[in-house]
Design an enzyme around this catalytic site. Structure first.
Site, PDB file in Angstrom:
ATOM      1  CG  ASP A 154     -17.378  25.914   2.968  1.00 28.79           C
ATOM      2  OD1 ASP A 154     -17.540  26.376   4.085  1.00 28.79           O
ATOM      3  OD2 ASP A 154     -16.963  24.627   2.626  1.00 28.79           O
TER       4      ASP A 154
ATOM      5  CD  GLU B 120     -24.678  22.305   2.481  1.00 31.42           C
ATOM      6  OE1 GLU B 120     -24.344  23.330   2.710  1.00 31.42           O
ATOM      7  OE2 GLU B 120     -24.100  21.282   2.467  1.00 31.42           O
TER       8      GLU B 120
ATOM      9  CG  ASP C 168     -19.212  22.051   7.980  1.00 27.74           C
ATOM     10  OD1 ASP C 168     -19.962  22.517   7.369  1.00 27.74           O
ATOM     11  OD2 ASP C 168     -17.991  21.905   8.284  1.00 27.74           O
TER      12      ASP C 168
END
Length: 781
Positions: free
Chosen positions: A470, A398, A395
């Site tokens: 998200d 980035e 998760d």
């Protein structure tokens, strides 16, 4: 008489009166020199040097900048097969120098040093602006390093469509007239690779924060924040499949997942113990609803970054490996969320920081450092892998750092590989690559599966699925996922998915709300026709299982069963992704590239060669407009009705029906109704034949979850339908694998109104074929 002079400005020669500022100068004849080299040509233009390398008949590498730069950045780990010199022709006259290959012509204007790319027939594909400076360099100091802000200006064709560039949330499909920032951020994935309906692709060969700018419709500008040079690969197709194939040759090919990964993935924020995983899995098995994969989201840890479970997670079931064994006994696979972000209290963080394996000013490890990747596997991921987990959810890759910040978060940092401004977009590639490489070194008996929130050039080689981040549970958000996913798919990374009906915060939804049940059902229908079929999210009432959606649950179960029946088709498509660099989820421009009608259609797509998918994204809709592209015919999947191609229709779309049309000439293999992917491997396969055109399909299979397929342990049954003679041929089986059924039964269905329609097993076959691996042909009338 006032004197004049030629001056160099940004690598461009300009004619100036002696007293006139350089900014007001006009172009003059430049002293452009072109020198043939074994690898291509070297072009000098004042203070600018341009290297044009011929890497193959369809691949050109261009590097240009002040001085004599070799690349935009010192390291390019996303490139695994660097340019190898290939043969080319060279001609030069008074105005133009030309490189030629079997497929391309690259013309160099000897006045301006501007480039033009043509195909072998002389059709223009792309050119730089010749009347104004095409390449621009501004010296700067960034993070203490002297670099250039660079920009490249191309003249776009008025009618071409531009796609790719990763995944973005603007709702734009065709990027003509748009501006796209290429910087990693939650819900936005920066992949500097674009494809054009003109028949080319362009790899902007940098990990720096970049910009695609087409505000002026005829000017396509690409910029990079920190580089030594302009650096790009020009790829000729002309078809997009060929462009993507060449891109994967350059950056790496996508491995095959275990068969189970293509089934239904159940997830929520979050299951709070291993016992909850077992209970949810058991509910699916008790209800005989297909499920292959269940996910443990975050906060299972005591301290984020350490492998230890928190006390609450362990209380109901303290032996997590035992829980995983029980899941495996039920033919269920499990994935756990593990982050690059670490709690400063964790032992791993403290030791990594002491060893210099973290990124200063952040709470993440430095995935660009090989020693840090080793430590991360040995002390965290590898320990979870040894427990029996089947996949890792990386998760916030980035990466996200303090307090949820993820927007180009490394831009001002210093990494092991170099200046963060040069490499701000590289983290997801290196993070996932470390996990993939160590997994492959550990065993070849379990295929890698990685879910992650971001991606970069070459990441397809790391067995990653990227999800769209998200996103919010609204109709607007749903509409935007479709063009976002389609652009992602033509960016060269084949596996993509979403949080079905949105993640949650800051707009959390309730599964008991009828308006949300409608949105969930429509999004779930779309999810069936994504490469990976996954639900996830945080709900007000703390549930997200398929049984949580009240009166819509039967519809959701029906679509889950359809997905499981489609596994023979989907697994065969997945093999084409691995073996042929194919793309499963296909915007219409991939198959009808020259059709102007499809240039801006970003809410329909092909799922493999058979299905035309048209998700319903308007609340309360009972129909939607659909364009049927040119084809011999299309069949309504639900009714068997036959329609002509190249027409716009109003497709019926009650809540339990997503508009699906199957192309004439398709051979659609459907399996039995099963509860998990490996169930009943020798059960009959239903072959639906959609008449009206010839067609072929290769049915692929292997043992399902090892890398032995790379050693040749796999089998393909080639199938062909001859429409004129109504003859189906099952060719001789190619290859074998341990445990392969020697005999197969194929139930052949000639699709017609109310025959061979919908998700159910067709009651009566038009012919049954007992297949033993030898070629057999049958004629059906």
């Amino acid at each position: 008489m006032q004197s004049v002079r030629c001056v160099v400005r940004f690598g461009f020669l300009l004619l100036c009166a002696a007293a006139v500022p350089a900014a007001l100068c006009v172009p003059c004849e430049a002293q452009v020199t072109v020198e043939r080299q074994p690898w291509g040509v070297l072009v000098h233009n004042g203070t600018e040097t341009m290297r044009i390398s011929v890497c193959g008949p369809d691949l050109i590498h261009v590097v240009a900048g002040p001085g004599d730069p070799q690349a935009a950045s010192p390291a390019t780990p996303w490139i695994v097969n660097p340019c190898q010199p290939d043969s080319f022709g060279f001609d030069q006259d008074a105005k133009t120098a030309t490189l030629s290959t079997a497929k391309l012509r690259v013309h160099i204007d000897l006045k301006t040093a501007a480039l033009r790319f043509d195909d072998a027939a002389g059709r223009e594909l792309l050119q730089e602006f010749a009347n104004r400076e095409p390449r621009h360099y501004v010296a700067a100091e960034v993070n203490g390093e002297k670099v250039y802000h660079v920009s490249e200006r191309f003249q776009a064709d008025p009618l071409e469509g531009i796609y790719g560039l990763g995944q973005h949330q603007s709702g734009v499909f065709n990027y003509r007239g748009a501006v796209v920032e290429l910087a990693q951020a939650n819900t936005n994935v920066a992949i500097p690779f674009l494809v054009s309906t003109n028949g080319y692709g362009l790899v902007w060969n940098t990990a720096s924060r970049s910009l695609f700018d087409n505000r002026f419709f005829l000017e396509m500008k690409l910029t990079a924040e920190a580089a030594d040079a302009i650096d790009y690969y020009f790829i000729y197709g002309p078809e997009m499949d060929a462009v993507i194939h060449r891109y994967r040759d350059l950056t790496g090919h996508a491995p095959l997942y275990g068969r189970w990964a293509y089934g239904f993935v159940q997830s929520k924020d979050r299951y709070k113990s291993a016992k909850q995983l077992l209970d949810v899995a058991q509910e699916y098995r008790d209800q005989h609803v297909p499920l292959d994969f269940i996910v443990q989201d975050w906060f299972w840890w005591k301290y984020q970054g350490d492998p230890d479970y928190n006390d609450d997670y362990l209380k109901p079931w303290p032996d997590v490996p035992d829980a995983l064994r029980k899941l495996h006994a039920e033919h269920m696979h499990a994935m756990i969320s593990v982050w690059a972000m670490m709690d400063p209290r964790s032992q791993n963080w403290q030791e990594m920081k002491a060893k210099g394996l973290t990124i200063p000013g952040t709470n993440i490890y430095d995935a660009t450092n090989p020693a840090a990747r080793d430590y991360y596997w040995d002390h965290l991921i590898g320990k979870k892998f040894a427990e029996g987990w089947d996949g890792f959810w990386l998760d916030s890759s980035e990466p996200e750092i303090w307090d949820g910040f993820s927007d180009a978060s490394l831009d001002e940092k210093h990494l092991y590989i170099g200046n963060g401004a040069r490499y701000t977009n590289i983290f997801p590639l290196m993070h996932s690559g470390g996990v993939y490489d160590h997994w492959r070194k550990t065993t070849d008996q379990k295929r890698v599966f990685i879910l992650t929130r971001s991606g970069f050039l070459g990441q397809q080689r790391n067995a990653t699925t990227v999800w769209s981040g998200d996103v919010i549970g609204t109709w607007m958000s749903f509409r935007r996922q479709i063009p976002a996913g389609l652009n992602f798919e033509v960016s060269g990374l084949p596996y993509w998915t979403t949080d079905i009906a949105g993640y949650g915060w800051p707009y959390e939804r309730d599964t008991r709300d009828p308006t949300y049940q409608e949105l969930y059902t429509r999004w779930f229908e779309f999810g069936v026709f994504c490469p990976i079929f996954r639900t996830h999210g945080h709900r007000v009432n703390d549930t997200n299982e398929i049984f949580s959606y009240g009166p819509q649950t039967p519809t959701l179960i029906a679509y889950d069963k359809l997905r499981s029946r489609m596994l023979p088709y989907i697994y065969s498509l997945a093999w084409r992704v691995t073996s042929d660099d194919s793309t499963m989820m296909r915007p219409l421009v991939m198959d009808w590239r020259e059709n102007q009608e499809v240039r801006d259609i970003g809410d329909e797509y092909m799922f493999g060669p058979a299905f035309l998918v048209s998700p319903v994204t308007e609340q309360g809709a009972t129909s939607r407009p659909v364009y049927l592209p040119p084809a011999a015919a299309w069949y309504d999947f639900w009714t068997g009705a036959r329609l002509t191609g190249d027409q716009h229709i109003a497709a019926p779309a009650p809540l339990d029906r997503i508009p699906l049309y199957v192309k004439a000439g398709s051979i659609l293999p459907l399996g039995p109704e099963v509860e998990y992917a490996a169930q009943s491997p020798d059960a009959p396969i239903e072959l639906r034949i959609y008449r009206g055109a010839d067609g072929s399909f290769n049915l692929y299979n292997d043992e399902g979850d090892t890398y032995d397929y790379e050693k040749g342990e796999r089998a393909v049954i080639p199938m062909h339908w001859d429409d004129a003679s109504s003859t189906l041929t099952l060719g001789a089986r190619e290859g074998s694998y341990p445990g392969m059924p020697q005999q197969r039964t194929f139930r052949v269905i000639l699709v017609a109104p109310d025959h061979g329609v919908g998700p159910q097993v067709t009651a009566t076959a038009d012919r049954e074929i007992a297949y033993d691996g030898r070629s057999v042909s049958v004629t059906l009338k």
